[in-house]
Design a protein around this motif. Structure first.
Motif, PDB file in Angstrom:
ATOM      1  N   THR A 428      -1.887  -2.906  -0.315  1.00 35.34           N
ATOM      2  CA  THR A 428      -2.256  -1.490  -0.355  1.00 35.34           C
ATOM      3  C   THR A 428      -1.061  -0.617  -0.717  1.00 35.34           C
ATOM      4  O   THR A 428      -1.153   0.281  -1.571  1.00 35.34           O
ATOM      5  N   GLY A 429       0.070  -0.871  -0.093  1.00 34.15           N
ATOM      6  CA  GLY A 429       1.267  -0.092  -0.392  1.00 34.15           C
ATOM      7  C   GLY A 429       1.735  -0.266  -1.824  1.00 34.15           C
ATOM      8  O   GLY A 429       2.112   0.702  -2.499  1.00 34.15           O
ATOM      9  N   LEU A 430       1.698  -1.483  -2.311  1.00 34.45           N
ATOM     10  CA  LEU A 430       2.117  -1.755  -3.684  1.00 34.45           C
ATOM     11  C   LEU A 430       1.189  -1.080  -4.690  1.00 34.45           C
ATOM     12  O   LEU A 430       1.635  -0.579  -5.731  1.00 34.45           O
ATOM     13  N   ALA A 431      -0.117  -1.060  -4.406  1.00 33.23           N
ATOM     14  CA  ALA A 431      -1.073  -0.423  -5.323  1.00 33.23           C
ATOM     15  C   ALA A 431      -0.808   1.076  -5.426  1.00 33.23           C
ATOM     16  O   ALA A 431      -0.837   1.653  -6.527  1.00 33.23           O
ATOM     17  N   CYS A 432      -0.528   1.702  -4.299  1.00 32.95           N
ATOM     18  CA  CYS A 432      -0.227   3.138  -4.325  1.00 32.95           C
ATOM     19  C   CYS A 432       1.034   3.421  -5.138  1.00 32.95           C
ATOM     20  O   CYS A 432       1.084   4.375  -5.937  1.00 32.95           O
ATOM     21  N   ALA A 433       2.061   2.598  -4.947  1.00 25.89           N
ATOM     22  CA  ALA A 433       3.305   2.780  -5.690  1.00 25.89           C
ATOM     23  C   ALA A 433       3.087   2.584  -7.181  1.00 25.89           C
ATOM     24  O   ALA A 433       3.613   3.350  -8.003  1.00 25.89           O
TER      25      ALA A 433
END
Length: 454
Positions: A428-433
């Motif tokens: 999830t964090g990587l997708a937002c970045a």
């Protein structure tokens, strides 16, 4: 739309630069991988401690490497203008900065056992991790010196020597690990401390080889003449560019290291499975890191030449190459998870089956974030090339720590998904970045550069 032929020169240039860099990153990773495999065969508790200690060391090391990575765009831009003096000045001051950084960070290595106990790790894992870092901390300075020279040589497009030096380091580390962890050829059996000694020795050898190459093959750069003379203008430029790079990397690496801490709350077996799954996915990620480094060099040279078409086309070519690697990685992770995890464990270990079962679920979750992980690191590489580092730092901090980490905790613990839930939080964090960084370059930074012409 420019036809495909227009991209071929960029693809060739990226591969020429990127393949040796990919190889060097894989080889560098193989050093850590060797530690993990050999300690996994030695003792599962030692493996869990090395996963924890290795993550701690890497956070400190990679944050300081921001000063080293700042060298690549600065030297690439200077070389495109034919300004050898500026290239040398930036590299020298980067060496100053990593030296100062090491002095500040070393105490953390020696008090690491207390830190691990304070964040809830078991007493034995914390003790062994502290033993490892008390020795491994001595390698922080040579490791960052190597990073500075890698960035310098990458910007000069001399990437083959980086590969050869790193391969030599792999051989040296494996040999020293074999002798010191298990106590062969009459040497004492040192266990996890032997792995730490081997790592320090490897980093020193690598730094000496880099220095010897630069002195012999690049005498025109006079890198070490009047080395102790301060150059505050260059110092300021490297510092201003390097701090955001280091903090951006810290945000991402801290997300993964934070996940290791959470895995430690679940026990030694989940932590060991997590460490193995992380090693496997990190290995595949080296392809994207190498391509991202090459994209930084190409973007920096386009910046120096004010060639905005080349900046755009080179960026698209880098993303296309990274996408090919993503597809291959997903296929491998979904079809061969058990055999890959089994490579890290002693066949006779009674806990082998439990570690493999947990690791398979983690690798399935990892397959989900391959695309977004690649997309964010490619965007970061290009943005660094055009010396845009402050906004990416903010994006990374929000994506990884305000979104990724809370989601990982929520899925892993309150919702009861345990290790797989933690890995879904990482995704999830990587997708937002990935979404935010690509918007920043393609919708904001590139149009601004092209419109302003500067």
């Amino acid at each position: 739309m420019t036809n495909f032929r227009a991209y071929l020169p960029h693809i060739r240039a990226l591969l020429t630069l990127g393949l040796p860099l990919i190889g060097s990153h894989v080889a560098q990773f193989a050093i850590t991988l060797t530690d993990t495999i050999m300690l996994g065969w030695y003792d599962v508790t030692a493996l869990a401690a090395q996963v924890l200690a290795g993550g701690f060391f890497f956070i400190i090391f990679i944050t300081g490497s921001g000063f080293a990575w700042a060298v690549t765009p600065l030297v690439a831009e200077a070389e495109a203008r034919g300004d050898t003096t500026q290239a040398r000045r930036a590299t020298r001051m980067a060496l100053w900065l990593v030296g100062l950084y090491t002095v500040v960070m070393l105490p953390l290595m020696y008090f690491s056992q207390a830190i691990f106990l304070a964040i809830g790790q078991t007493e034995e894992v914390a003790r062994q991790a502290g033993l490892y870092l008390a020795i491994a901390g001595l390698g922080l300075l040579p490791a960052n010196i190597v990073m500075v020279f890698k960035s310098f040589l990458s910007a000069l497009e001399r990437t083959r020597i980086i590969l050869w030096v790193t391969l030599a380091a792999v051989v040296a580390n494996a040999g020293m690990n074999y002798l010191l962890i298990f106590g062969h050829l009459g040497l004492p059996e040192m266990g996890i401390r032997g792995a730490a000694v081997a790592s320090v020795g490897t980093q020193i050898v690598s730094a000496l080889l880099m220095i010897a190459y630069i002195q012999r093959r690049l005498p025109e750069h006079t890198m070490f003449q009047r080395f102790w003379r301060p150059d505050w203008e260059a110092f300021g430029r490297v510092f201003a560019l390097g701090v955001p790079i280091g903090l951006t990397t810290l945000a991402e690496v801290g997300l993964f290291s934070g996940s290791s801490v959470m895995m430690g709350w679940l026990g030694e077996i989940p932590l060991a499975a997590h460490g193995i799954a992380l090693q496997i996915t990190s290995l595949t990620f080296m392809v994207h890191i190498g391509l991202s480094n090459a994209a930084t060099v190409r973007a920096g040279r386009a910046m120096g030449a004010r060639d905005w078409d080349s900046l755009r086309d080179g960026g698209l070519a880098a993303f296309a190459l990274s996408l090919v690697a993503v597809v291959v990685t997903i296929v491998v992770l979904l079809t061969l998870p058990g055999p890959l995890i089994g490579l890290f464990l002693d066949p006779a270990d009674p806990e082998r089956g439990a570690v493999i079962a947990l690791g398979i679920g983690m690798l399935a979750a990892a397959a989900l974030f391959q695309l977004v992980d690649a997309a964010q690191v490619m965007a970061v590489g290009i943005l660094r090339g055009v010396q845009e580092t402050r906004v990416p730092m903010v994006i990374a901090t929000i994506s990884y720590w305000a979104i990724g980490m809370p989601v990982a905790y929520l899925l892993g613990f309150p919702l009861g998904l345990n290790g797989v839930g933690v890995w879904l939080g990482l995704a999830t964090g990587l997708a937002c970045a990935a979404l935010a960084l690509n918007w920043l370059f393609w919708r904001r930074t590139y149009p601004r550069l092209r419109a302003s012409g500067c």
